[in-house]
Each structure stands twice: as C-alpha cells, then as structure tokens.
Design an enzyme around this catalytic site. Structure first.
Site, PDB file in Angstrom:
ATOM      1  N   GLU A  54      58.858   9.794  -2.247  1.00 45.24           N
ATOM      2  CA  GLU A  54      59.996   9.178  -2.929  1.00 45.24           C
ATOM      3  C   GLU A  54      61.312   9.471  -2.196  1.00 45.24           C
ATOM      4  O   GLU A  54      62.219   8.639  -2.188  1.00 45.24           O
ATOM      5  CB  GLU A  54      60.075   9.611  -4.406  1.00 45.24           C
ATOM      6  CG  GLU A  54      60.047  11.100  -4.649  1.00 45.24           C
ATOM      7  CD  GLU A  54      58.654  11.667  -4.839  1.00 45.24           C
ATOM      8  OE1 GLU A  54      58.424  12.315  -5.872  1.00 45.24           O
ATOM      9  OE2 GLU A  54      57.816  11.484  -3.943  1.00 45.24           O
ATOM     10  N   CYS A  77      58.104  15.804  -8.275  1.00 42.64           N
ATOM     11  CA  CYS A  77      58.024  17.236  -8.566  1.00 42.64           C
ATOM     12  C   CYS A  77      59.376  17.771  -9.031  1.00 42.64           C
ATOM     13  O   CYS A  77      60.435  17.253  -8.682  1.00 42.64           O
ATOM     14  CB  CYS A  77      57.528  18.004  -7.355  1.00 42.64           C
ATOM     15  SG  CYS A  77      58.638  17.931  -5.924  1.00 42.64           S
ATOM     16  N   CYS A  86      61.947  16.899  -6.083  1.00 47.27           N
ATOM     17  CA  CYS A  86      62.241  15.486  -5.854  1.00 47.27           C
ATOM     18  C   CYS A  86      63.030  14.854  -6.999  1.00 47.27           C
ATOM     19  O   CYS A  86      63.731  13.862  -6.786  1.00 47.27           O
ATOM     20  CB  CYS A  86      60.939  14.705  -5.656  1.00 47.27           C
ATOM     21  SG  CYS A  86      60.083  15.136  -4.133  1.00 47.27           S
ATOM     22  N   TRP A 172      17.049  10.860  16.278  1.00 50.17           N
ATOM     23  CA  TRP A 172      18.032  10.655  15.211  1.00 50.17           C
ATOM     24  C   TRP A 172      17.341   9.937  14.074  1.00 50.17           C
ATOM     25  O   TRP A 172      16.616   8.979  14.310  1.00 50.17           O
ATOM     26  CB  TRP A 172      19.211   9.836  15.709  1.00 50.17           C
ATOM     27  CG  TRP A 172      20.004  10.543  16.767  1.00 50.17           C
ATOM     28  CD1 TRP A 172      19.975  10.300  18.105  1.00 50.17           C
ATOM     29  CD2 TRP A 172      20.945  11.593  16.586  1.00 50.17           C
ATOM     30  NE1 TRP A 172      20.848  11.130  18.775  1.00 50.17           N
ATOM     31  CE2 TRP A 172      21.465  11.941  17.855  1.00 50.17           C
ATOM     32  CE3 TRP A 172      21.403  12.283  15.461  1.00 50.17           C
ATOM     33  CZ2 TRP A 172      22.410  12.944  18.029  1.00 50.17           C
ATOM     34  CZ3 TRP A 172      22.347  13.273  15.643  1.00 50.17           C
ATOM     35  CH2 TRP A 172      22.854  13.592  16.915  1.00 50.17           C
ATOM     36  N   ARG A 186      34.395  13.108   8.406  1.00 53.82           N
ATOM     37  CA  ARG A 186      34.753  14.523   8.569  1.00 53.82           C
ATOM     38  C   ARG A 186      36.261  14.751   8.552  1.00 53.82           C
ATOM     39  O   ARG A 186      36.743  15.757   8.036  1.00 53.82           O
ATOM     40  CB  ARG A 186      34.166  15.055   9.873  1.00 53.82           C
ATOM     41  CG  ARG A 186      32.661  15.243   9.834  1.00 53.82           C
ATOM     42  CD  ARG A 186      32.129  15.653  11.193  1.00 53.82           C
ATOM     43  NE  ARG A 186      30.699  15.932  11.136  1.00 53.82           N
ATOM     44  CZ  ARG A 186      29.950  16.204  12.193  1.00 53.82           C
ATOM     45  NH1 ARG A 186      30.501  16.199  13.409  1.00 53.82           N
ATOM     46  NH2 ARG A 186      28.670  16.464  12.058  1.00 53.82           N
ATOM     47  N   THR A 198      20.732  25.417   9.973  1.00 57.64           N
ATOM     48  CA  THR A 198      21.142  24.192  10.666  1.00 57.64           C
ATOM     49  C   THR A 198      21.720  24.528  12.033  1.00 57.64           C
ATOM     50  O   THR A 198      21.474  23.822  13.020  1.00 57.64           O
ATOM     51  CB  THR A 198      22.178  23.419   9.813  1.00 57.64           C
ATOM     52  OG1 THR A 198      21.566  23.018   8.585  1.00 57.64           O
ATOM     53  CG2 THR A 198      22.674  22.183  10.541  1.00 57.64           C
ATOM     54  N   ASP A 202      19.643  22.883  14.950  1.00 59.15           N
ATOM     55  CA  ASP A 202      20.275  21.701  15.560  1.00 59.15           C
ATOM     56  C   ASP A 202      21.368  22.041  16.559  1.00 59.15           C
ATOM     57  O   ASP A 202      21.752  21.181  17.362  1.00 59.15           O
ATOM     58  CB  ASP A 202      20.864  20.803  14.467  1.00 59.15           C
ATOM     59  CG  ASP A 202      19.809  20.251  13.519  1.00 59.15           C
ATOM     60  OD1 ASP A 202      18.625  20.224  13.910  1.00 59.15           O
ATOM     61  OD2 ASP A 202      20.168  19.867  12.393  1.00 59.15           O
ATOM     62  N   LEU A 206      29.817  19.985  15.171  1.00 54.03           N
ATOM     63  CA  LEU A 206      30.556  19.696  13.936  1.00 54.03           C
ATOM     64  C   LEU A 206      31.996  19.273  14.219  1.00 54.03           C
ATOM     65  O   LEU A 206      32.908  19.610  13.480  1.00 54.03           O
ATOM     66  CB  LEU A 206      30.537  20.887  12.980  1.00 54.03           C
ATOM     67  CG  LEU A 206      29.172  21.323  12.446  1.00 54.03           C
ATOM     68  CD1 LEU A 206      29.332  22.470  11.457  1.00 54.03           C
ATOM     69  CD2 LEU A 206      28.434  20.164  11.786  1.00 54.03           C
ATOM     70  N   GLY A 296      21.865  22.820   5.655  1.00 54.87           N
ATOM     71  CA  GLY A 296      20.614  22.115   5.517  1.00 54.87           C
ATOM     72  C   GLY A 296      20.141  22.065   4.087  1.00 54.87           C
ATOM     73  O   GLY A 296      20.901  22.299   3.134  1.00 54.87           O
TER      74      GLY A 296
END
Length: 363
Positions: A54, A77, A86, A172, A186, A198, A202, A206, A296
C-alpha cells in the site's frame, strides 16, 4: 464503465503474486489506488524489509490519492516491524475508502489496523475475494497463527504407489514435464526436506533449476549418517540437519565433520526416532514458514501418522513397478482401519504430460 470491487481486487492479487516465493516470512500483498475508475497507483510487497504494497501504491499515486479508493489484499499493519505501520501512511494520503481483501491473521494486527482507519473517518470494506487470498497466503497464515511451518508433501510415484524398485532404482519414474514443474515448485518454499535414506539412495542436490532463490535443505537424520561428500552440499544453499541429541543418538565422528557443512539442530526423541513436531517447531523458530517434503516413504509416512501434513501433490506415472520389496511412497505406521484413512478436500486433478497430478489438502 464502473468496475466492481472484485475486478480491482483481482488485479491487486496479480500484483501480489509477482513476488511469490520471495516475501517470507511476510505475506504476499498487492495494492491499487483507484480514482474516478482509473488506477493512479499500484504496488506489491517484493521482499521482507522493503516497503509494503500500500505504501508503494500510495507513493506512486502521490497527491492524487486524496479522495481515492485504496484496494489492498491484506489489512494494513498498525505495528512497527521492519517497516513503520502502514495505517499512518494510508491516513496521511487522504484516501476516502479502503477495500481490504482479508484481515491480517497476525495477532499484532488482526483487525486493529481496520479499527484505526475507521476511527479516522475512512470507509472500510473487508472480505473481498477472501477465500482466494487465504489460499495464496496459506504458508503465512499457518506460520503466523500456529508458529509451525506449512507442510506440503510432494511425491513422484508409479501407478502402484512405488517411488523406487526393489534395488532402489528411481530414475526416472515421472515425465520430464512433471520433474520440471516440481523443480519450479521448490522456489515457492522456504525449505525442502528429505529423510537421510533419500540422501543415501538418490544423492540429490535439491536445488531449484529455474530460480535465483535456493531453499534451505533439511535432512532428517537421527544418527548423523549423511555422507560428507553428498551432493546436497554441492550448492551454496544452506543445509540444516535435524538429529537426536548426542546423548540420545549414536555419537559418530561424522558430527564434527557435518557441523562444518551444515547447521545441526538437536530435537526431542519419540519412540527412538526424531520427534517431527518438535523438529518443525524448531525450524519455525528459525523463520522457516513453509516446507516441501520430497521423500522418502518413511519420513512422509511418519508425517502423515503425526498429522503434520497440510497439503499434498502426488505425481502419478502410468507405470507399474510391482514387487513386494519395492519402495512405497508412504510408509510409516499407517491406519488400522480403512475408515480412519486420511481424506483430502479441495481436490484437483491435472494432466502433466503422460502423468497425472493429484493435489489436495488434508481434512
């Protein structure tokens, strides 16, 4: 043609979404200043610590804001945070009316800003597209009201519910389109969490391919068995390892090594394992408002068992892996009767290339 309140609020929402994934721990907020059916100022909150929506919109409108209508997706706020309140700026602008999408759930505000505006003879209308706004700020709402992160579980599985074969092979299962979408996802979260199995199986990075923002990586590792050369340490994104206290877990020489690569947080024990609720509380205390859990099956199952999941996204590939020893997407203890199975609400189905994406909230 006179536009209605929903028209302008939708425009304000589009502005707010320009900062998606970048305002944490603050909410997404957009604002418009409208006078004689013309937009004379617009803005959105782009990052915590920078000007609120704002204020940006009113600064653009300048002196023309006097007598205008301010549309803002979230109640202005009235408390000092990283920026001044604000409401003072709104009052000073001379606007005659403020249309608020939803009340701020932050206990420091929560209706107080609206009351101050009314006390200063400003007309206020609240609740325009409120349900839509609660969805775009679901991370913030959970965090600010519960002091817990919003938890979403993302699974990529075969039609028969497997995330890997009996040998651990998982590349995959889903299509390129699904994986690309998941990587973009993500960037909308403060952190990505996986169990140590995991990491061992794997060896993921990430990272977020398509974003400058790289979420914090969280490894749930009760015995500190994460290898020091794991790919998870190969990028600049911070890594947090949640483990048991040294007196509860198996003390290893790995602790000193990993402490140089990651922030190690010690959490309470529950049945010999990490107390996931305590872990989430500690992550929230670090300012983490949202977590995307990617595996996992053991971690995901335990989160479901503990009732700690808010939302799910299951990417289902039209493949059948089979085998009683193949790895399931959801393990943990599970329920003893079908009637106690977790149910979803607000369910959506979407084709993702050859895959199907099921999205929904836990009832």
């Amino acid at each position: 043609m006179r536009r209605n309140h929903e028209y302008y609020m939708n425009l304000a929402i589009k502005l707010a979404l320009k900062a998606k994934g970048r305002t944490s721990p603050n909410p997404l907020v957009g604002a418009l200043v409208v006078k004689k059916n013309k937009i004379i100022g617009k803005g959105f909150h782009s990052k915590a610590g920078l000007a609120h929506a704002e204020v940006v919109a009113l600064d653009e409108a300048g002196d023309k804001a006097e007598g205008a209508t301010l549309y803002v997706t979230l109640e202005p706020c009235c408390h000092f945070g990283r920026t001044p309140p604000c409401v003072a700026r709104v009052i000073k602008s001379g606007v005659k009316e403020v249309i608020v999408g939803m009340i701020d759930p932050n206990p420091l505000n929560n209706g107080k800003g609206i009351e101050i505006l009314k006390q200063n003879k400003i007309l206020v209308k609240v609740g325009v597209l409120e349900d839509k706004l609660k969805r775009i700020n679901e991370h913030f709402i959970k965090y600010i009201t519960k002091r817990m992160p919003f938890v979403m579980v993302k699974v990529a599985q075969s039609l028969d519910g497997r995330i890997a074969t009996k040998t651990g092979d998982s590349k995959w299962i889903t299509s390129d389109k699904s994986r690309s979408f998941a990587h973009r996802l993500r960037a909308d979260f403060d952190a990505i969490a996986v169990g140590v199995n995991t990491v061992l199986r794997d060896n993921p990075k990430l990272d977020a391919w398509f974003s400058k923002k790289h979420p914090i990586k969280v490894i749930v590792d009760s015995q500190l068995s994460t290898p020091e050369k794991s790919n998870i340490f190969s990028t600049s994104a911070p890594v947090v390892i949640a483990t048991l206290a040294a007196s509860l877990g198996q003390e290893t020489e790995n602790r000193e090594i990993l402490a140089k690569k990651a922030k190690i947080i010690e959490v309470k024990e529950k049945a010999g394992q990490i107390n996931l609720k305590d872990m989430l509380k500690k992550l929230a205390a670090m300012g983490i408002t949202s977590i995307l859990v990617e595996g996992g099956g053991t971690l995901i199952g335990s989160l479901f068992d503990e009732g700690l999941v808010d939302k799910i996204m299951f990417f289902i590939s039209p493949k059948i892996i089979g085998g009683k020893d193949a790895i399931s997407s959801v393990m943990g203890g599970g329920v003893v009767r079908v009637e106690r199975a977790l149910k979803l609400k607000d369910l959506t189905l979407k084709r993702m290339g050859e895959d199907m994406l099921i999205e929904g909230y836990i009832k």
